[in-house]
Enzyme design. Structure first.
Site, short mmCIF file in Angstrom:
data_model
loop_
_atom_site.label_atom_id
_atom_site.label_comp_id
_atom_site.label_asym_id
_atom_site.label_seq_id
_atom_site.Cartn_x
_atom_site.Cartn_y
_atom_site.Cartn_z
N ILE A 68 5.07 -48.45 26.47
CA ILE A 68 6.38 -48.41 25.79
C ILE A 68 6.34 -47.39 24.66
N LEU A 110 -6.51 -45.18 21.15
CA LEU A 110 -6.89 -44.81 22.52
C LEU A 110 -7.90 -45.80 23.09
N ASP A 131 -7.54 -46.62 13.97
CA ASP A 131 -7.52 -48.04 14.31
C ASP A 131 -6.62 -48.76 13.30
N GLU A 153 -3.12 -55.33 21.69
CA GLU A 153 -3.69 -55.74 22.97
C GLU A 153 -2.54 -56.47 23.66
N THR A 156 7.51 -59.68 21.63
CA THR A 156 7.73 -60.12 23.00
C THR A 156 8.48 -61.45 23.06
N ASP A 157 9.15 -61.70 24.18
CA ASP A 157 9.81 -63.01 24.36
C ASP A 157 8.78 -64.11 24.61
N GLU A 158 7.51 -63.70 24.86
CA GLU A 158 6.50 -64.71 25.19
C GLU A 158 6.18 -65.61 24.00
N TYR A 194 -2.52 -64.20 23.87
CA TYR A 194 -1.69 -63.01 23.61
C TYR A 194 -0.43 -63.40 22.85
N ALA A 199 0.31 -66.08 21.22
CA ALA A 199 0.03 -66.68 19.90
C ALA A 199 -0.29 -65.60 18.88
N LYS A 241 0.81 -62.46 18.95
CA LYS A 241 2.07 -61.75 18.64
C LYS A 241 2.94 -62.62 17.73
N LYS A 247 -0.82 -54.27 35.05
CA LYS A 247 0.37 -55.12 34.97
C LYS A 247 1.00 -55.21 36.35
N LEU A 248 1.77 -56.25 36.58
CA LEU A 248 2.21 -56.59 37.94
C LEU A 248 2.79 -55.43 38.74
N ARG A 297 -3.01 -68.13 37.17
CA ARG A 297 -3.45 -67.80 35.81
C ARG A 297 -3.52 -69.10 35.01
P1 NAD Z 1 0.05 -50.98 26.09
O1 NAD Z 1 -1.11 -51.91 26.28
O2 NAD Z 1 0.48 -50.12 27.21
O3 NAD Z 1 -0.22 -50.01 24.85
C1 NAD Z 1 -0.83 -50.46 23.67
C2 NAD Z 1 -1.26 -49.22 22.87
O4 NAD Z 1 -1.84 -49.69 21.63
C3 NAD Z 1 -2.33 -48.38 23.57
O5 NAD Z 1 -1.99 -47.01 23.49
C4 NAD Z 1 -3.59 -48.66 22.77
O6 NAD Z 1 -4.51 -47.57 22.74
C5 NAD Z 1 -3.03 -48.94 21.38
N1 NAD Z 1 -3.92 -49.77 20.56
C6 NAD Z 1 -4.55 -50.92 20.93
N2 NAD Z 1 -5.31 -51.37 19.91
C7 NAD Z 1 -5.16 -50.48 18.88
C8 NAD Z 1 -5.68 -50.41 17.57
N3 NAD Z 1 -6.54 -51.32 17.10
N4 NAD Z 1 -5.29 -49.38 16.78
C9 NAD Z 1 -4.44 -48.43 17.24
N5 NAD Z 1 -3.92 -48.45 18.49
C10 NAD Z 1 -4.28 -49.47 19.30
O7 NAD Z 1 1.23 -51.92 25.59
P2 NAD Z 1 2.80 -51.87 25.93
O8 NAD Z 1 3.04 -52.64 27.16
O9 NAD Z 1 3.30 -50.50 25.77
O10 NAD Z 1 3.37 -52.76 24.73
C11 NAD Z 1 3.61 -52.16 23.45
C12 NAD Z 1 4.10 -53.23 22.49
O11 NAD Z 1 5.29 -53.83 23.00
C13 NAD Z 1 3.10 -54.38 22.28
O12 NAD Z 1 3.12 -54.71 20.91
C14 NAD Z 1 3.64 -55.50 23.13
O13 NAD Z 1 3.32 -56.76 22.58
C15 NAD Z 1 5.15 -55.24 23.06
N6 NAD Z 1 5.92 -55.69 24.24
C16 NAD Z 1 5.52 -55.31 25.51
C17 NAD Z 1 6.28 -55.72 26.59
C18 NAD Z 1 5.91 -55.29 27.99
O14 NAD Z 1 6.54 -55.76 28.95
N7 NAD Z 1 4.97 -54.40 28.19
C19 NAD Z 1 7.43 -56.51 26.40
C20 NAD Z 1 7.80 -56.87 25.09
C21 NAD Z 1 7.02 -56.44 24.01
P1 TYD Z 2 2.23 -59.30 33.84
O1 TYD Z 2 2.68 -57.99 34.33
O2 TYD Z 2 0.78 -59.49 33.51
O3 TYD Z 2 3.17 -59.68 32.61
P2 TYD Z 2 3.29 -61.09 31.75
O4 TYD Z 2 2.15 -61.96 32.09
O5 TYD Z 2 3.23 -60.59 30.35
O6 TYD Z 2 4.61 -61.65 32.14
O7 TYD Z 2 2.60 -60.39 34.93
C1 TYD Z 2 3.93 -60.60 35.36
C2 TYD Z 2 3.93 -61.82 36.27
O8 TYD Z 2 3.20 -61.51 37.46
C3 TYD Z 2 3.26 -63.06 35.68
O9 TYD Z 2 3.97 -64.21 36.10
C4 TYD Z 2 1.88 -63.04 36.29
C5 TYD Z 2 2.10 -62.42 37.65
N1 TYD Z 2 1.00 -61.61 38.21
C6 TYD Z 2 0.55 -61.84 39.52
O10 TYD Z 2 1.06 -62.72 40.23
N2 TYD Z 2 -0.46 -61.05 40.01
C7 TYD Z 2 -1.05 -60.07 39.25
O11 TYD Z 2 -1.99 -59.38 39.75
C8 TYD Z 2 -0.58 -59.84 37.91
C9 TYD Z 2 -1.20 -58.78 37.05
C10 TYD Z 2 0.45 -60.63 37.44
#
Ligand code: NAD
Ligand code: TYD
Length: 351
Positions: A19, A42, A66, A91, A134-136, A159, A161, A163, A198-199, A290
């Site tokens: 994102i 990174l 960091d 993370e 996140t909505d989680e 995760y 908890a 956030k 991710k899925l 999971r």
């Molecule tokens: P991502 O895992 O793709 O990216 C995380 C980035 O943070 C990476 O570039 C990583 O190198 C960097 N990072 C990790 N630890 C670090 C540290 N100690 N110092 C500096 N940089 C560090 O994550 P994403 O999916 O892009 O999510 C970004 C944010 O959005 C997160 O805070 C996540 O909780 C939130 N979010 C994600 C989703 C989703 O569906 N992916 C939905 C809602 C909210």
């Molecule tokens: P994920 O992309 O890890 O997002 P989140 O757990 O944050 O919602 O997973 C999306 C959904 O897909 C979740 O219900 C877990 C499921 N899932 C699988 O069934 N198989 C997989 O290999 C993965 C990574 C996720």
């Protein structure tokens, strides 16, 4: 103020991630008078190849650092006097939080505290500290109801908890030190440049290579999916027009059971790969669920829609087709990750 020709500097943390890279691209392109500094450690999830198209823009800088390291973070704040912070570094993968919870406590909780302290000490006026969450944090829904801004926090994975703890810290700094903050809680994002653990990208990559498609449990868990660029557009809107101290729920209104989504990915990828449509469904393998798997997430985004006029720009089916196309066409990007080569990019281009 070390922003040179720019009116202001803003910090994006985690800008090399999924994102974050979409947000950096949007800010760099849409706000040429703003210096956008991308702070990223990174980790395995950070990939500077995500930002190739903006890396030479005059209003973009990258800093490898960091967020848990107060010395590094404070030095950047002293140098740039950031007006605003978009905090995404985290993370972010639930499965990893189950096997290594302390990494999540450290980065997501401690790292957020370090950034808040630096913002409190060094910020320039005019912006906000924006916590991208996140909505989680709201826990898990049954088949009824939606999460809103007033839903009580009830996180259930390490995760979510971590956030939730970070969100609480951000609110506490607003109430105690009057820091201008804003928080948004978004549903699951999808789109290009998402790490293939991710899925959606995992399934597309496995379909392409005719590998098994691991569906957890019975595949009946429900997620509410949002196109990443619609999330980033909401972040831009909330940062510039949202009310300080407020929370906004962001979601696409696209609830899908995992198994239905995986079947859609199979059929659409088959069509794009010119295979017999439906052929890849045989790759679906139901695997052990999971631990503590949340049943359903769904967002009511009406506050954001009514107050700021936001709405998603693409339907889920349209966004998914474009997403599948992107992963199939960008096999170098995927291969660099699966071979580990993406981590060489920083060494070659920045050091
Ligand atoms: P991502 O895992 O793709 O990216 C995380 C980035 O943070 C990476 O570039 C990583 O190198 C960097 N990072 C990790 N630890 C670090 C540290 N100690 N110092 C500096 N940089 C560090 O994550 P994403 O999916 O892009 O999510 C970004 C944010 O959005 C997160 O805070 C996540 O909780 C939130 N979010 C994600 C989703 C989703 O569906 N992916 C939905 C809602 C909210
Ligand atoms: P994920 O992309 O890890 O997002 P989140 O757990 O944050 O919602 O997973 C999306 C959904 O897909 C979740 O219900 C877990 C499921 N899932 C699988 O069934 N198989 C997989 O290999 C993965 C990574 C996720």
């Amino acid at each position: 103020m070390a922003t040179g020709d720019f009116k202001r500097a803003v910090l994006v943390t985690g800008g090399a991630g999924f994102i974050g890279s979409h947000l950096v691209r949007r800010l760099v392109k849409n706000y040429p008078d703003t210096l956008v500094v991308n702070l990223d450690l990174l980790t395995y999830a950070g990939n500077l190849e995500n930002l190739r198209d903006v890396e030479n823009a005059p209003n973009y800088r990258f800093a490898k650092a960091d967020i848990c390291d107060a010395k590094q973070v404070n030095a950047l704040f002293e140098q740039f006097k950031f007006e605003g912070v978009f905090h995404l570094a985290a993370e972010s993968h639930v499965d990893r939080s189950i096997s290594d919870p302390m990494a999540f406590v450290k980065t997501n909780v401690l790292g957020t505290g370090v950034l808040l302290n630096a913002y409190r000490a060094y910020r320039a006026d005019g912006g906000k500290f924006y916590q991208i969450s996140t909505d989680e944090v709201f826990g898990s829904l049954t088949d009824e109801g939606f999460f809103t801004e007033t839903t009580a926090y009830d996180p259930r994975s390490p995760y979510s908890a971590s956030k939730a703890s970070a969100d609480h810290l951000v609110r506490a700094y607003h109430h105690t030190y009057h820091l201008p903050v804003v928080i948004s809680n978004c549903s699951n994002n999808y789109g290009s440049h998402q790490f293939p653990e991710k899925l959606i990208p995992l399934m597309i990559n496995n379909i392409k290579h005719e590998k098994s498609l691991p569906v957890y449990g019975a595949g009946i868990n429900v997620r509410d999916w949002l196109w990443v660029d619609d999330h980033v557009a909401a972040i831009d809107l909330i940062y510039h027009q949202g009310k300080t101290g407020e929370t906004y729920a962001i979601g696409g209104g696209n609830e899908w059971r995992n198994i239905d989504l995986v079947h859609f990915l199979c059929d659409e990828a088959d069509a794009q790969l010119q295979r017999t449509i439906g052929a890849s469904r045989k790759l679906v393998t139901f695997v052990q669920d999971r631990a503590g798997h949340d049943h359903r997430y769904a967002i009511d985004a009406s506050k954001l829609q009514k107050e700021l006029g936001w709405k998603p720009s693409v339907t889920f089916e349209e966004g998914l087709r474009l997403t599948i196309k992107w992963y199939l066409e960008n096999s170098d990007w995927l291969n660099h990750i699966t071979t580990g080569n993406y981590q060489e990019y920083y060494k070659k281009h920045y050091s």
